[in-house]
Motif scaffolding. Structure first.
Motif, PDB file in Angstrom:
ATOM      1  N   LEU A  64      -6.167 -12.100 -26.428  1.00 37.33           N
ATOM      2  CA  LEU A  64      -7.133 -11.001 -26.413  1.00 37.33           C
ATOM      3  C   LEU A  64      -7.764 -10.780 -27.783  1.00 37.33           C
ATOM      4  CD1 LEU A  64      -5.682  -8.252 -24.044  1.00 37.33           C
ATOM      5  CD2 LEU A  64      -7.477  -9.928 -23.616  1.00 37.33           C
ATOM      6  N   TRP A  65      -7.016 -11.062 -28.847  1.00 36.73           N
ATOM      7  CA  TRP A  65      -7.616 -10.986 -30.183  1.00 36.73           C
ATOM      8  C   TRP A  65      -8.765 -11.986 -30.303  1.00 36.73           C
ATOM      9  CZ3 TRP A  65      -7.466  -7.254 -33.478  1.00 36.73           C
ATOM     10  CH2 TRP A  65      -6.347  -6.432 -33.555  1.00 36.73           C
ATOM     11  N   ASN A  67     -10.451 -13.253 -27.543  1.00 38.16           N
ATOM     12  CA  ASN A  67     -11.485 -12.887 -26.568  1.00 38.16           C
ATOM     13  C   ASN A  67     -12.231 -11.612 -26.941  1.00 38.16           C
ATOM     14  OD1 ASN A  67     -10.491 -15.078 -25.238  1.00 38.16           O
ATOM     15  ND2 ASN A  67      -9.712 -14.001 -23.481  1.00 38.16           N
ATOM     16  N   ASP A  68     -11.539 -10.661 -27.572  1.00 34.80           N
ATOM     17  CA  ASP A  68     -12.176  -9.394 -27.937  1.00 34.80           C
ATOM     18  C   ASP A  68     -12.654  -9.368 -29.390  1.00 34.80           C
ATOM     19  OD1 ASP A  68     -11.269  -8.802 -25.440  1.00 34.80           O
ATOM     20  OD2 ASP A  68     -10.380  -6.879 -25.947  1.00 34.80           O
ATOM     21  N   ALA A  72     -16.455 -11.230 -30.549  1.00 37.96           N
ATOM     22  CA  ALA A  72     -17.421 -10.232 -31.036  1.00 37.96           C
ATOM     23  C   ALA A  72     -18.328 -10.864 -32.089  1.00 37.96           C
ATOM     24  CB  ALA A  72     -16.691  -9.021 -31.614  1.00 37.96           C
ATOM     25  N   THR A 176     -15.700  -2.943 -18.035  1.00 38.93           N
ATOM     26  CA  THR A 176     -15.043  -2.036 -18.983  1.00 38.93           C
ATOM     27  C   THR A 176     -13.808  -1.450 -18.326  1.00 38.93           C
ATOM     28  OG1 THR A 176     -16.364  -0.157 -18.228  1.00 38.93           O
ATOM     29  CG2 THR A 176     -17.216  -1.428 -20.076  1.00 38.93           C
ATOM     30  N   TRP A 216     -16.218  -1.856 -34.271  1.00 39.83           N
ATOM     31  CA  TRP A 216     -15.430  -2.656 -33.318  1.00 39.83           C
ATOM     32  C   TRP A 216     -14.156  -1.902 -32.916  1.00 39.83           C
ATOM     33  CZ3 TRP A 216     -10.532  -4.612 -33.034  1.00 39.83           C
ATOM     34  CH2 TRP A 216     -10.298  -5.578 -32.044  1.00 39.83           C
ATOM     35  N   HIS A 220     -13.447  -0.472 -29.175  1.00 36.76           N
ATOM     36  CA  HIS A 220     -12.247  -0.944 -28.473  1.00 36.76           C
ATOM     37  C   HIS A 220     -11.449   0.229 -27.918  1.00 36.76           C
ATOM     38  CE1 HIS A 220      -8.002  -2.213 -28.150  1.00 36.76           C
ATOM     39  NE2 HIS A 220      -8.505  -3.365 -27.771  1.00 36.76           N
ATOM     40  N   HIS A 225     -15.825  -2.905 -23.527  1.00 39.24           N
ATOM     41  CA  HIS A 225     -15.405  -4.181 -24.108  1.00 39.24           C
ATOM     42  C   HIS A 225     -15.888  -4.286 -25.548  1.00 39.24           C
ATOM     43  CE1 HIS A 225     -14.624  -8.500 -24.485  1.00 39.24           C
ATOM     44  NE2 HIS A 225     -13.720  -8.262 -23.558  1.00 39.24           N
ATOM     45  N   ALA A 226     -14.949  -4.591 -26.469  1.00 35.33           N
ATOM     46  CA  ALA A 226     -15.209  -4.483 -27.900  1.00 35.33           C
ATOM     47  C   ALA A 226     -16.232  -5.480 -28.418  1.00 35.33           C
ATOM     48  CB  ALA A 226     -13.898  -4.639 -28.676  1.00 35.33           C
ATOM     49  N   THR A 227     -16.492  -6.564 -27.673  1.00 35.18           N
ATOM     50  CA  THR A 227     -17.493  -7.533 -28.133  1.00 35.18           C
ATOM     51  C   THR A 227     -18.881  -6.911 -28.247  1.00 35.18           C
ATOM     52  OG1 THR A 227     -17.717  -8.253 -25.832  1.00 35.18           O
ATOM     53  CG2 THR A 227     -16.326  -9.593 -27.263  1.00 35.18           C
ATOM     54  N   LEU A 390     -12.317 -11.013 -17.782  1.00 37.24           N
ATOM     55  CA  LEU A 390     -12.619  -9.578 -17.742  1.00 37.24           C
ATOM     56  C   LEU A 390     -12.568  -9.049 -16.308  1.00 37.24           C
ATOM     57  CD1 LEU A 390     -15.686  -9.383 -20.176  1.00 37.24           C
ATOM     58  CD2 LEU A 390     -13.286  -9.022 -20.714  1.00 37.24           C
TER      59      LEU A 390
END
Length: 431
Positions: A64-65, A67-68, A72, A176, A216, A220, A225-227, A390
């Motif tokens: 996830l680090w 992907n998110d 980003a 989301t 960011w 989050h 979604h943080a991207t 997602l």
């Protein structure tokens, strides 16, 4: 025009090389996942990793680090490209943007409808077949060399840029988690500060990037979604430089003259020469466009680090086709959305819009080539996998979808390449 052409050629060449790297990384990830190291591979990406920022602590699995977090930066780079293209690039002006825009619209709507047709009671995955993997698609065209009409490459780039914007909007609006409204205040304050930098004509990138990191974190925490932080930051990065080209040329010439005039027999530079060099360095820093500079710096990092890491951490899938049979409708919706929906949507939307004279098809691009691009755009891969992660949380469903994405992307590649080669041979015979 020549400068713009060089920018596009550089973009295409980097994307092509990145696409080849992604192919290698993908095959390697699948091999590792199905080898004796498979359990170690999956366990590693699922390990928790934490980041503390003052009293704020964020803990997520390593995947996830990537992907998110890392993605980003990818979305920041893509959004910078989109902003540049719409302001000063190939999509500047409504007339130029309309042709690839209509094609991209069809390439997003029809695949989504194909998915919904097969999954009327499970529509959450409609966004999966909407994406196009720009790097993979351009890599395929580059491998075909001179068989491909240069305008077809430009068409694919423009289509993919707009397609990325559509994917970003889908992620922002649909995928989301539970919203925490209290953090929207933090987001609003930080984003306002970023735009204040823009308003006061701050050209240094560091303040934007520092505030972007806070943006960011707070996005989050909202559950969005943080991207999307990368997208919002890109919109605020200024495109104009502090010094125009004429002033830079004048000051640089003056500094070079000063440097030459003060040349002496001493093997080291004297103070006047050092001052002249500092004048050149000052102009070099001021003449650069902040947006172009950041895009340029991120492009290589994204193409050769972010995307390969994303592909390696997400492409590994157990080739167990029982998962496909268990979730056949979802897999069919995704696979046929990419393989059939993409070319059908792109071709039909362009054809109808042209017949109704809403757009004008470039004379040097044939209908056969538009259909070929439609199939090449059916290479979903990284964007489709990203949205699949997602849309669903069940790893069995995600694995089944990945197999569908791989098979559809491979089939779309074969058909698209065959059509392009056939077009080239027919053109060669007619001469």
């Amino acid at each position: 025009m020549q400068k713009r052409s060089r920018v596009i050629d550089t973009f295409i060449s980097k994307e092509a090389l990145s696409g080849l790297l992604l192919i290698f990384v993908t095959v390697f990830a699948i091999f590792i996942a199905n080898s004796n190291l498979g359990s170690m591979y999956f366990d590693f990406w699922d390990k928790d990793f934490g980041l503390a920022l003052g009293s704020q602590t964020i803990t997520m699995p390593i995947r996830l680090w990537i992907n998110d977090g890392l993605m980003a930066l990818f979305f920041l780079m893509v959004s910078l490209e989109i902003k540049r293209e719409f302001l000063i690039g190939e999509l500047a002006g409504a007339t130029k943007a309309l042709f690839p825009f209509v094609a991209s619209l069809g390439g997003m709507i029809v695949p989504a409808l194909v998915y919904i047709y097969f999954n009327p009671d499970n529509m959450i995955g409609f966004g999966i077949p909407m994406g196009t993997d720009t790097a993979f698609a351009i890599a395929i065209l580059m491998l075909l060399g001179k068989r491909v009409n240069p305008l077809v490459k430009l068409f694919l780039v423009a289509l993919a840029v707009i397609d990325d914007l559509g994917a970003i909007l889908v992620v922002a609006l649909v995928y989301t988690s539970e919203l925490h409204l209290e953090y929207f205040i933090h987001v609003s304050v930080v984003y306002s500060l970023i735009w204040l930098l823009n308003y006061f004509d701050v050209k240094k990138l560091l303040p934007y990037l520092i505030l972007g990191a806070f943006l960011w974190v707070f996005i989050h925490e909202t559950g969005v979604h943080a991207t999307i932080a990368g997208v919002l930051l890109a919109f605020a990065i200024p495109i104009s430089s502090k010094m125009d080209e004429k002033d830079f040329i004048d000051t640089t010439k003056s500094s070079l003259d000063e440097f030459e005039k003060n040349k002496d027999e001493n093997p080291i530079l004297n103070n006047r020469q050092i001052n002249a060099l500092e004048g050149i360095a000052y102009g070099y820093d001021k003449v650069q466009n902040p947006l172009i500079r950041l895009e340029h710096n991120l492009h290589g990092f994204s193409a050769f680090f972010v995307m390969p890491i994303f592909a390696f951490s997400n492409a590994g899938v157990l080739l167990d086709f029982t998962a496909v049979t268990q979730h056949l409708m979802v897999v069919l919706g995704v696979a046929l959305g990419l393989l059939i929906g993409k070319p059908l949507g792109i071709f039909s939307f362009v054809y109808i819009a042209t017949k109704f004279k809403l757009i004008k098809k470039p004379a040097n691009i044939s209908w056969f080539e538009i259909l070929s691009v439609g199939f090449i755009a059916g290479i979903g891969f990284t964007m489709s996998i990203f949205i699949a992660n997602l849309a669903f949380t069940d790893e069995v469903i995600i694995s089944a979808i990945k197999i569908g994405i791989f098979l559809a992307s491979f089939a779309a590649t074969l058909i698209g390449v065959t059509l392009i080669i056939l077009k080239h041979r027919l053109k060669y015979k007619s001469k």
